[in-house]
Design an enzyme around this catalytic site. Structure first.
Site, mmCIF file in Angstrom:
data_model
loop_
_atom_site.group_PDB
_atom_site.id
_atom_site.type_symbol
_atom_site.label_atom_id
_atom_site.label_comp_id
_atom_site.label_asym_id
_atom_site.label_seq_id
_atom_site.Cartn_x
_atom_site.Cartn_y
_atom_site.Cartn_z
ATOM 1 N N GLY A 486 -70.542 -49.469 34.484
ATOM 2 C CA GLY A 486 -69.767 -50.493 35.193
ATOM 3 C C GLY A 486 -69.798 -51.848 34.546
ATOM 4 O O GLY A 486 -69.537 -52.852 35.202
ATOM 5 N N GLU A 714 -71.828 -50.727 44.592
ATOM 6 C CA GLU A 714 -71.509 -49.712 45.582
ATOM 7 C C GLU A 714 -70.862 -50.195 46.880
ATOM 8 O O GLU A 714 -69.984 -49.534 47.423
ATOM 9 C CB GLU A 714 -72.813 -48.956 45.938
#
Lengths: 767, 281
Positions: A486, A714
């Site tokens: 990410g 998340e």
């Protein structure tokens, strides 16, 4: 579009800027090497024979004909794996039961889902391997499939694992692997004191992470007993540990080389092909490569749980929530281990509620064993709880954001499953949405509505190691064991650059193999920029300390007299001019050799993440189709090291949450066969299906991190399903309680609500 | 597993010879967007493949006021071709909304018809345009109205020695509309689709075509609904009436993508919307 609500007037030079990502050029030019790109001389190709049945006893496997096919070098079945211990052992982010893990890699006496691996073949060519699969005969005795938690929990349910027991049912065979309970206060009294009580029931479908790169592994095994596995994974150390556990070989005999990774979202934190490829390599003495097809990925990797959830919540007329009861039953898949415990601990986490009772059931069903998916367990539960909170707010006549602010958790609020929160930024995310141009704008037009919802995720700490090497030209490399899913390479490079007085581009981040760096836990739990970043920070400080010592040596002064300011080393009263890191780097050979900073952490001080999302929808009353008109997400990042990648995480999680809300689901027939095992009919949203997702980075620094970092990967997936449901309610007056909120389901709800239930078929089959 | 034979002739007569000799064993391959996934999933094991992409069947030409389109023409070309835009805009629109760019670049109009998939996007607009299909064999050419082409799902009237070479779109009057309903905006199989053509004369509907796709095993021309429009002023009330009639004609099916109940609901809406759009209501 993107705004920082708390300006980082922090004095940072690199942190908070947006340099080009270090892995960008390799990725856009095709030079990046993904798992399936690896090849070795003499390599064999492995393929897996998978059960066509959802639930069947394996009576016999005959593979002699396959072995005789020219070019076939080995066939393995469950009998080739040692029986693992039937107990939970800690491994990375989660604990692992070696027996279940092994049985999932290759079925033993039972196939427990369609796609369950039954045998594997290695051959000199891929097509020969595929042909060999067709020559393997498996004798199955079909058993009735158990597809939902409701079916599995019923009294007369067929039992998946006759040995499975739970503490409450004693020696009675069961499909309920575990019942956990969280309790605080007295809910009965809490509901009595409530003036408004809402009780609702929800169901959510099994969904997949949808990473674009299928699972893959290339394994070699030498006559010295040493193995190497090249694969796409979020956790090379977990691949090493799990493969060793499944195969019964020493952990230290395996080296795992993480390839570039084409998405994971939690789904690449466990093993499927890795131990199989190694087993076949051990049998044949040749490298073995295995790559899943898309259908295999959908049928036989680890999606996340479908669920059945009941929420009861009561509040005073002023909106103050007095009590909440939550009942959660999650599909674990074929083996125990759904994220229901995390669901229980997250479902009410954004709120200060005095009386709470949460029951959580982990239930096995004839579906693939679930794996982690971005804030595992939290999204299903938030869909339920955040819908009920919206309803309470409406009944109280309070703005839904005010409702959240009124009840929201702050510093000192006890977390439902742990100690009180340190400084958190939940209220700030609500305020950010409240003050956003989006929430302040008017939404006009028929059948349009605006919904909000919030979400919580723990974030993880755990173990990380880092090295910072100073090159001869004064640039540096940062070596970690955290695969980058990410943008974490960018954040690690920037943290080191900040400490060393370098530009971000002067620090090259490297993700290395399991032999070349200290143990580093999985890239998961939003932990890399937090924990690996902490190790990088300390390793860079270690390098800086060593550099100061070298300068001191040059100047014949004490190291503590050397200062580093604005990219230069100084020493009080020293006649020699200040020197830059580049000049100093040239002198390293003559002052003691190379400088290499090191640090390892088992990171404490995790800062939880909160997000609040606002979504506008328009509902087509005739087709039930929901269009997302506008979406804004506010999330507390603690400190955004590279704001563009924080925004990317926020947008990516939101996009996945919207897909989960509207269209994604595993569709099975009555026999437990998946009907949509492809990306045409497993419908993730495409770019045209989504508006540009607006982001607001909130920065409430995490007091537990030297730079204030919280994990950001998340939590943004958690609010969207509830936000969409709440928006649909505002648009057309109907509360949706099942995911996905697909056009047929929305249409049925609208028709039923508008008094035309006769036009809706009784059978609830929806797809 | 026997390896499939592969033929890629550059002359039509060679292709027809092959079909005449071994038509029953041959799988005709054009863009491959439907076949290749079936090969990969072992759902289909061809004995022999005849690739028709080198036969010069990739063309769009003006003909008798209408169009002649080679069967190997890609949907992307159809979606972006000026002639198609002018003479059969409804076809261009349907092609533009099909699949995604990578699929449209290789998928062909002939393949979209000959596969006879229920979810195909080309049949409804071509039925609405009264298109004809040219089926060529060594025995000669036969030209049939597209309405006679589909027998059931995955089955057409094409004989084993025949090749679909050309789609002919006559010069037809009227205004058209195409409306599809999928679960995503792009890269989504139709749950239902509708093509409509209305010919107006003196404020009244002189002729109409209403074709429903993805409903039953073949595309359905809703003759009863067309009759309702015939000779009338078009109003939105009349569109509702025609749509209600059409639903009864469609006989929708249950499948993995939608239930018959949902298809019935949606097709009614789509037909109303298509009639309204075609007649500028």
């Amino acid at each position: 579009m993107a705004t920082n609500t708390i300006d980082s007037s922090s004095g940072y030079r690199v942190i908070g800027t947006r340099p080009i990502r270090p892995d960008g050029v390799d990725k856009v030019t095709g030079r990046a090497k993904y798992g399936a790109d690896y090849a070795l001389p003499g390599m064999l190709h492995g393929k897996v024979l998978r059960s066509p049945h959802a639930h069947a006893r394996i009576k016999a496997i005959r593979f002699e004909r396959a072995l005789k096919l020219p070019g076939v070098k080995a066939v393995v079945t469950g009998k080739d794996l040692p029986e693992g211990e039937n107990k939970s052992v800690p491994l990375g982010e989660m604990s692992v039961n070696p027996r279940y893990l092994g049985h999932n890699i290759l079925a033993r006496d039972k196939a427990l889902y369609q796609g369950h691996a039954v045998a594997a073949v290695a051959a000199v060519g891929l097509h020969i391997a595929e042909q060999a699969l067709e020559l393997i005969e498996v004798e199955y005795e079909l058993l009735p499939p158990v597809m939902t938690v409701d079916e599995a929990m019923a009294n007369s349910a067929p039992i998946l694992d006759p040995e499975l027991r739970n503490e409450e049912q004693g020696d009675e065979p069961t499909n309920i692997a575990k019942h956990a309970q969280l309790k605080r206060g007295e809910t009965e009294a809490g509901f009595k004191s409530a003036q408004i009580v809402v009780e609702r029931e929800f169901r959510t479908a099994m969904v997949h992470q949808g990473y674009i790169e299928p699972h893959n592994a290339l394994a070699t095994y030498g006559s010295d007993g040493r193995a190497t596995i090249y694969c796409s994974t979020q956790g090379p150390f977990e691949v090493r540990g799990m493969s060793a556990a499944v195969l019964g070989v020493p952990v230290g005999s395996i080296k795992v080389v993480p390839a570039e990774i084409g998405g994971g979202f939690g789904g690449k934190t466990t093993v499927y092909l890795e131990p199989l490829a190694l087993l076949l390599a051990m049998k044949t003495g040749r490298p073995v490569k295995m790559v899943m097809t898309r259908a295999e990925v959908l049928r036989a990797s680890g999606p996340t749980s479908g669920s059945h959830i009941k929420v009861k919540m009561g509040c005073a007329r002023d909106g103050k929530i007095t009590a909440a009861g939550v009942w959660l039953a999650y599909e674990a898949g074929a083996f125990p281990g759904s994220p229901v415990a995390a669901a229980a601990m997250t479902v009410l986490a954004p709120y200060a509620i005095p009386n709470v009772l949460i029951d959580a059931y982990d239930v096995v069903v004839n579906r693939p064993k679930t794996a982690a998916y971005r804030a595992p367990g939290a999204t299903n539960a938030a869909f339920a709880a955040e819908t009920v909170i919206d309803e309470l707010a409406e009944r109280c006549g309070i703005d839904p954001l005010e409702m959240r602010i009124l009840n929201g958790a702050r510093e000192g609020t006890p977390h439902p499953a742990g100690p009180p929160y340190r400084r958190i930024g939940f209220i700030e995310t609500c305020e950010a949405i409240k003050n956003s141009p989006h929430y302040s704008s008017e939404l006009n037009g028929a059948n349009r509505g605006r919904g909000v919802a919030s979400g919580f995720w723990f974030n993880a700490g755990m173990q990380s190691a880092a090295m910072v090497n100073i090159h001869a030209d004064g640039t540096a490399s940062v070596v970690t064991g955290s695969p980058d899913i990410g943008g974490s390479r960018a954040s690690c490079a920037m943290i080191a650059a900040e400490v060393l007085g370098l530009e971000a581009e002067e620090v090259r981040p490297v993700v290395t193999d399991t032999d070349a760096i200290g143990h580093t836990d999985v890239t998961g739990g939003s932990r890399v920029t937090f924990a690996t970043g902490m190790a990088v920070f300390q390793a860079a400080e270690d390098a800086m300390r060593q550099l100061k010592e070298r300068a001191a040596k040059l100047w014949e002064c004490k190291p503590e007299e050397v200062e580093f300011r604005a990219g230069k080393f100084f020493a009080k009263g020293n006649p020699g001019a200040p020197i830059t890191i580049k000049e100093l780097a040239k002198r390293l050979p003559r002052t003691g050799g190379p400088v290499s900073g090191r640090a390892t952490v088992n990171a404490r001080g995790v800062g939880p993440a909160f997000a609040t999302t606002c979504i506008d929808v328009e509902v087509d009353l005739d087709t039930g189709k929901v269009e997302i008109l506008r979406c804004t997400v506010a999330q507390d990042a603690g400190r955004a090291i590279h704001p563009a990648y924080v925004e990317g995480q926020m947008q990516g999680g939101t996009a996945q949450g919207i897909g989960w809300a509207l269209n994604e689901e595993y569709v099975y027939d009555a026999q437990g066969r998946m009907l949509n095992a492809g990306l045409l009919d497993y419908r993730m949203p495409t770019c045209p299906d989504l508006p540009m997702i607006e982001t607001i980075i909130v920065e409430v620094p995490n007091p537990g991190h030297p730079l204030g970092v919280r994990g950001v990967g998340e939590v943004s997936i958690v609010p969207p399903p509830a936000a969409v449901a709440n928006a649909i309610y505002r648009a057309v007056g109907v509360r949706l309680t099942e995911l996905p909120m697909s056009p047929p389901r929305v249409l049925k709800a609208i028709l039923t609500h508008s008094g035309q239930p006769s036009s809706v078929p009784a059978a609830a089959q929806v797809s | 597993m026997p390896t499939a034979e592969y033929f890629a002739p550059t002359e039509l007569r060679d292709a027809l010879r092959l079909l005449a000799e071994r038509g029953n064993q041959i799988t005709i391959l054009a863009g491959g967007t439907d076949l290749v996934p079936q090969f990969n999933c072992r759902e289909l094991r061809p004995h022999a493949l005849l690739y028709i992409g080198k036969l010069g069947l990739n063309y769009i030409i003006a003909k008798n006021g209408g169009l002649a389109v080679g069967s190997a023409t890609s949907l992307e070309e159809i979606a972006t071709n000026r002639l198609v835009f002018e003479r059969a805009p409804v076809l261009a629109q349907a092609a533009a909304e099909m699949g995604n760019p990578t699929i449209r670049n290789v998928a062909t109009i002939g393949g979209n018809l000959a596969t006879a998939s229920r979810a195909a996007d080309m049949p409804p607009p071509l039925l609405a345009l009264d298109a004809e299909l040219s089926l060529v064999s060594e025995r000669g050419e036969r030209v049939i109205p597209i309405g006679e082409f589909f027998k059931r799902a995955h089955k057409t009237v094409r004989l084993a020695d025949e090749l679909l070479t050309e789609i002919r779109i006559p010069s037809v009057k009227g205004q058209t509309a195409f409306v599809r309903h999928g679960r995503r905006k792009v890269f989504s199989c139709c749950v239902a689709s509708v093509a409509v053509r209305v010919v107006m004369d003196g404020g009244k509907c002189a002729d109409a075509r209403i074709v429903a796709g993805s409903m039953a095993s073949t595309p359905v021309r809703c003759l009863g609904a067309e009759g309702i429009l015939q000779g009338k002023h078009l109003t939105s009330e009349l569109a509702v009436e025609a749509a209600a009639q059409a639903v009864g004609e469609c006989k929708p099916i249950d499948d993995d993508r939608a239930t018959a109940w949902y298809r019935r609901r949606v097709i009614k809406v789509l037909i109303e919307r298509a009639i309204n759009r075609a007649s500028d209501l």
